[in-house]
Design a protein around this motif. Structure first.
Motif, short mmCIF file in Angstrom:
data_model
loop_
_atom_site.label_atom_id
_atom_site.label_comp_id
_atom_site.label_asym_id
_atom_site.label_seq_id
_atom_site.Cartn_x
_atom_site.Cartn_y
_atom_site.Cartn_z
N CYS A 82 44.11 46.55 45.00
CA CYS A 82 42.97 45.64 44.95
C CYS A 82 41.70 46.37 45.41
O CYS A 82 41.68 46.99 46.47
CB CYS A 82 43.23 44.44 45.85
SG CYS A 82 41.80 43.34 45.98
N CYS A 85 40.26 44.28 48.89
CA CYS A 85 40.92 44.31 50.20
C CYS A 85 41.92 45.46 50.33
O CYS A 85 42.46 45.69 51.41
CB CYS A 85 41.63 42.98 50.47
SG CYS A 85 43.07 42.71 49.43
N CYS A 96 44.93 39.57 42.80
CA CYS A 96 45.38 39.99 44.12
C CYS A 96 45.92 38.78 44.87
O CYS A 96 45.26 37.76 44.98
CB CYS A 96 44.20 40.59 44.89
SG CYS A 96 44.59 40.95 46.61
N ASN A 98 46.42 38.61 47.92
CA ASN A 98 45.85 38.53 49.26
C ASN A 98 44.48 37.85 49.25
O ASN A 98 44.21 37.01 50.08
CB ASN A 98 45.73 39.94 49.85
CG ASN A 98 45.36 39.93 51.30
OD1 ASN A 98 45.95 39.20 52.10
ND2 ASN A 98 44.37 40.71 51.67
N CYS A 99 43.64 38.24 48.29
CA CYS A 99 42.27 37.71 48.30
C CYS A 99 41.86 37.07 46.99
O CYS A 99 40.78 36.49 46.90
CB CYS A 99 41.28 38.81 48.68
SG CYS A 99 41.05 40.04 47.37
N GLN A 101 41.19 38.49 44.10
CA GLN A 101 40.40 39.35 43.20
C GLN A 101 41.21 39.67 41.93
O GLN A 101 42.41 39.90 42.00
CB GLN A 101 40.06 40.65 43.95
CG GLN A 101 39.39 41.71 43.11
CD GLN A 101 37.97 41.33 42.70
OE1 GLN A 101 37.31 40.55 43.37
NE2 GLN A 101 37.53 41.86 41.59
ZN LIG Z 1 42.60 41.71 47.45
#
Ligand SMILES: [Zn+2]
Length: 107
Positions: A82, A85, A96, A98-99, A101
């Motif tokens: 990513c 992050c 992503c 996690n975030c 994106q």
């Molecule tokens: Zn990310």
């Protein structure tokens, strides 16, 4: 809870959910309820399987690979990093986890 896999469609999501269920791994599918309104939404919203128990993650990933090789429904895609992050994201995901994106270089 952890995201495990982003499916192509609700059928694949359901097949995988049943497969994991037979191995005593509980999952939830998020996103398939959007199917009815897909015309109003970005095309990259797919059903996502979430693990209910984080402790199942390693086993679930191994089973996921087996599921994919058995069904032949997916080619192994390389993981990508990513740009926001730095999280490494499985090649099967276009976002992503996690975030949120999007994968670089994809529209
Ligand atoms: Zn990310």
């Amino acid at each position: 809870m952890q995201p495990l896999y982003q499916a192509r469609d609700r059928i694949e999501a359901q097949l995988l959910r049943d497969f994991l269920d037979r191995h005593s791994i509980e999952t939830l599918v998020f996103g398939d309820y959007l199917s009815g309104a897909v015309g109003e939404l970005p095309a990259d919203i797919y059903p996502t399987l979430w693990l209910i128990n984080d402790a199942d993650l390693e086993r679930a990933r191994a089973l996921l690979m087996r599921f994919q090789s058995e069904t032949g429904s997916r080619h192994a895609a390389a993981p990508w990093a990513c740009p926001v992050c730095g999280e490494e994201v499985q090649g099967d995901f276009d976002l992503c986890w996690n975030c949120g994106q999007g994968r670089p270089g994809r529209q």
